[in-house]
Design a protein around this motif. Sequence first.
Motif, PDB file in Angstrom:
ATOM      1  N   ARG A   1      -5.654  -5.906   4.755  1.00 42.51           N
ATOM      2  CA  ARG A   1      -4.495  -5.010   4.803  1.00 42.51           C
ATOM      3  C   ARG A   1      -3.471  -5.402   3.738  1.00 42.51           C
ATOM      4  NH1 ARG A   1      -2.899  -5.926   9.814  1.00 42.51           N
ATOM      5  NH2 ARG A   1      -0.826  -6.700   9.349  1.00 42.51           N
ATOM      6  N   ILE A   2      -3.274  -6.701   3.550  1.00 39.89           N
ATOM      7  CA  ILE A   2      -2.333  -7.198   2.534  1.00 39.89           C
ATOM      8  C   ILE A   2      -2.827  -6.844   1.131  1.00 39.89           C
ATOM      9  CG2 ILE A   2      -1.371  -9.286   1.480  1.00 39.89           C
ATOM     10  CD1 ILE A   2      -1.331 -10.491   4.362  1.00 39.89           C
TER      11      ILE A   2
ATOM     12  N   ALA B   1       2.344  -3.692   3.991  1.00 37.72           N
ATOM     13  CA  ALA B   1       1.241  -4.172   4.837  1.00 37.72           C
ATOM     14  C   ALA B   1       1.634  -4.266   6.301  1.00 37.72           C
ATOM     15  CB  ALA B   1       0.760  -5.532   4.343  1.00 37.72           C
ATOM     16  N   GLY B   2       2.942  -4.121   6.580  1.00 33.08           N
ATOM     17  CA  GLY B   2       3.415  -4.226   7.965  1.00 33.08           C
ATOM     18  C   GLY B   2       3.372  -5.648   8.491  1.00 33.08           C
ATOM     19  N   CYS B   3       3.687  -6.601   7.614  1.00 32.62           N
ATOM     20  CA  CYS B   3       3.687  -8.005   8.032  1.00 32.62           C
ATOM     21  C   CYS B   3       4.868  -8.725   7.383  1.00 32.62           C
ATOM     22  CB  CYS B   3       2.365  -8.686   7.664  1.00 32.62           C
ATOM     23  SG  CYS B   3       2.111  -8.935   5.891  1.00 32.62           S
ATOM     24  N   SER B   4       5.049  -9.964   7.746  1.00 34.37           N
ATOM     25  CA  SER B   4       6.125 -10.759   7.156  1.00 34.37           C
ATOM     26  C   SER B   4       5.638 -11.410   5.858  1.00 34.37           C
ATOM     27  CB  SER B   4       6.555 -11.851   8.136  1.00 34.37           C
ATOM     28  OG  SER B   4       5.510 -12.792   8.296  1.00 34.37           O
ATOM     29  N   GLU B   5       6.602 -11.817   5.027  1.00 33.06           N
ATOM     30  CA  GLU B   5       6.225 -12.549   3.814  1.00 33.06           C
ATOM     31  C   GLU B   5       5.542 -13.858   4.184  1.00 33.06           C
ATOM     32  OE1 GLU B   5       8.648 -12.416  -0.032  1.00 33.06           O
ATOM     33  OE2 GLU B   5      10.137 -11.937   1.525  1.00 33.06           O
ATOM     34  N   ALA B   6       5.981 -14.476   5.284  1.00 32.32           N
ATOM     35  CA  ALA B   6       5.368 -15.740   5.718  1.00 32.32           C
ATOM     36  C   ALA B   6       3.880 -15.543   6.004  1.00 32.32           C
ATOM     37  CB  ALA B   6       6.090 -16.273   6.947  1.00 32.32           C
TER      38      ALA B   6
ATOM     39  N   GLU C   1       2.225   2.069  -7.337  1.00 28.51           N
ATOM     40  CA  GLU C   1       3.472   2.837  -7.220  1.00 28.51           C
ATOM     41  C   GLU C   1       4.612   2.265  -8.054  1.00 28.51           C
ATOM     42  OE1 GLU C   1       4.369   3.007  -3.048  1.00 28.51           O
ATOM     43  OE2 GLU C   1       2.614   4.233  -2.600  1.00 28.51           O
ATOM     44  N   LEU C   2       4.747   0.941  -8.082  1.00 30.32           N
ATOM     45  CA  LEU C   2       5.916   0.314  -8.708  1.00 30.32           C
ATOM     46  C   LEU C   2       5.608  -0.420 -10.004  1.00 30.32           C
ATOM     47  CD1 LEU C   2       7.590  -1.261  -5.525  1.00 30.32           C
ATOM     48  CD2 LEU C   2       8.063   0.968  -6.577  1.00 30.32           C
ATOM     49  N   GLY C   3       4.348  -0.690 -10.259  1.00 35.16           N
ATOM     50  CA  GLY C   3       3.988  -1.524 -11.404  1.00 35.16           C
ATOM     51  C   GLY C   3       3.971  -2.985 -10.975  1.00 35.16           C
ATOM     52  N   LEU C   4       3.304  -3.793 -11.744  1.00 38.95           N
ATOM     53  CA  LEU C   4       3.126  -5.199 -11.392  1.00 38.95           C
ATOM     54  C   LEU C   4       4.441  -5.971 -11.379  1.00 38.95           C
ATOM     55  CD1 LEU C   4       0.874  -7.230 -10.701  1.00 38.95           C
ATOM     56  CD2 LEU C   4       0.840  -7.837 -13.094  1.00 38.95           C
ATOM     57  N   ALA C   5       5.287  -5.725 -12.364  1.00 40.03           N
ATOM     58  CA  ALA C   5       6.539  -6.482 -12.470  1.00 40.03           C
ATOM     59  C   ALA C   5       7.439  -6.268 -11.257  1.00 40.03           C
ATOM     60  CB  ALA C   5       7.280  -6.096 -13.747  1.00 40.03           C
ATOM     61  N   ARG C   6       7.410  -5.064 -10.692  1.00 44.68           N
ATOM     62  CA  ARG C   6       8.274  -4.770  -9.550  1.00 44.68           C
ATOM     63  C   ARG C   6       7.560  -4.924  -8.214  1.00 44.68           C
ATOM     64  NH1 ARG C   6      10.058   0.874 -10.815  1.00 44.68           N
ATOM     65  NH2 ARG C   6      10.880   0.785  -8.710  1.00 44.68           N
ATOM     66  N   ALA C   7       6.312  -5.326  -8.232  1.00 46.72           N
ATOM     67  CA  ALA C   7       5.542  -5.517  -7.000  1.00 46.72           C
ATOM     68  C   ALA C   7       5.865  -6.889  -6.416  1.00 46.72           C
ATOM     69  CB  ALA C   7       4.053  -5.381  -7.274  1.00 46.72           C
ATOM     70  N   THR C   8       6.923  -6.952  -5.650  1.00 49.93           N
ATOM     71  CA  THR C   8       7.344  -8.224  -5.056  1.00 49.93           C
ATOM     72  C   THR C   8       6.568  -8.488  -3.774  1.00 49.93           C
ATOM     73  OG1 THR C   8       9.074  -7.187  -3.725  1.00 49.93           O
ATOM     74  CG2 THR C   8       9.688  -7.906  -5.970  1.00 49.93           C
ATOM     75  N   THR C   9       6.538  -9.742  -3.376  1.00 49.14           N
ATOM     76  CA  THR C   9       5.881 -10.079  -2.112  1.00 49.14           C
ATOM     77  C   THR C   9       6.601  -9.411  -0.945  1.00 49.14           C
ATOM     78  OG1 THR C   9       7.116 -12.161  -2.022  1.00 49.14           O
ATOM     79  CG2 THR C   9       4.869 -12.233  -2.915  1.00 49.14           C
ATOM     80  N   ARG C  10       7.890  -9.222  -1.055  1.00 50.13           N
ATOM     81  CA  ARG C  10       8.652  -8.537   0.005  1.00 50.13           C
ATOM     82  C   ARG C  10       8.166  -7.095   0.142  1.00 50.13           C
ATOM     83  NH1 ARG C  10      14.844  -9.117  -0.365  1.00 50.13           N
ATOM     84  NH2 ARG C  10      14.182 -11.145   0.368  1.00 50.13           N
ATOM     85  N   GLU C  11       8.018  -6.388  -1.002  1.00 55.27           N
ATOM     86  CA  GLU C  11       7.535  -5.003  -0.973  1.00 55.27           C
ATOM     87  C   GLU C  11       6.105  -4.925  -0.435  1.00 55.27           C
ATOM     88  OE1 GLU C  11       8.669  -1.856  -1.548  1.00 55.27           O
ATOM     89  OE2 GLU C  11      10.661  -2.762  -1.607  1.00 55.27           O
ATOM     90  N   ILE C  12       5.285  -5.863  -0.852  1.00 55.16           N
ATOM     91  CA  ILE C  12       3.886  -5.870  -0.407  1.00 55.16           C
ATOM     92  C   ILE C  12       3.804  -6.142   1.086  1.00 55.16           C
ATOM     93  CG2 ILE C  12       1.671  -7.079  -0.624  1.00 55.16           C
ATOM     94  CD1 ILE C  12       2.479  -7.505  -3.654  1.00 55.16           C
ATOM     95  N   ALA C  13       4.565  -7.114   1.572  1.00 54.71           N
ATOM     96  CA  ALA C  13       4.572  -7.416   3.008  1.00 54.71           C
ATOM     97  C   ALA C  13       5.050  -6.205   3.813  1.00 54.71           C
ATOM     98  CB  ALA C  13       5.457  -8.633   3.281  1.00 54.71           C
ATOM     99  N   ARG C  14       6.090  -5.543   3.324  1.00 57.78           N
ATOM    100  CA  ARG C  14       6.602  -4.355   4.014  1.00 57.78           C
ATOM    101  C   ARG C  14       5.509  -3.291   4.094  1.00 57.78           C
ATOM    102  NH1 ARG C  14       7.717   0.325   2.819  1.00 57.78           N
ATOM    103  NH2 ARG C  14       7.637   0.048   0.570  1.00 57.78           N
TER     104      ARG C  14
END
Length: 196
Positions: free
Chosen positions: A6-7, A32-37, A17-30
């Motif tokens: 899922r991640i 994926a429906g999970c926490s960054e941890a 959608e955002l490009g690699l530079a703007r693909a933050t772990t925060r955005e990815i976690a959101r």
Amino acid sequence: MGTRDRIVAAAEQVIQELGLARATTREIARAAGCSEALLYKHFSRKEDLFLAVLLERVPALVPAVTRLNERVGKGAVRENLEEFAQAAVVFYRRSLPLSAGVVAEASLLDGFRRMLADVGGGPHIPINRLGAYLREEQRLGRVGPDADPDAAATLLMGACFHRALLESLVDLGPDDTLVPGLVGGLMAGLAPRSSA
């Protein structure tokens, strides 16, 4: 679908959608429906996650290389090369956005190079394997003795990459004749010469 999958799927979506530079772990976690941890439980670094997207979500050339190697001496060389080239164009279309982002960011590029070295991968591998296929066909007399298999492999893969790059910049229209034209031109230099 498991958490890791899922991640990875969410990372691919965010990168598209955002490009690699703007693909933050925060955005990815959101996404994926999970926490960054939890994300970092599965991937120790952002680079590891990006490599997983590239290796697991982008259509790989490995199956196309495998099919090509299984066809040594079988079918027409031209048809074998056309099928492989079509897979290469699709691969480059899908991988170019991620690859361009990796190349543009020095820290990601460094990590990516290390990871490729660790897994024994890299963009040169399909070119080498295509060259090996052509050498085998040459050994069987299905490719001319004066042909340079490695140069032909480099030319074909370069043309496939170039098409994907151009498509990302301008609308080239349908490419129905692209692969047959590329391979047809290449075959002119690869075909065995008939004796007079």
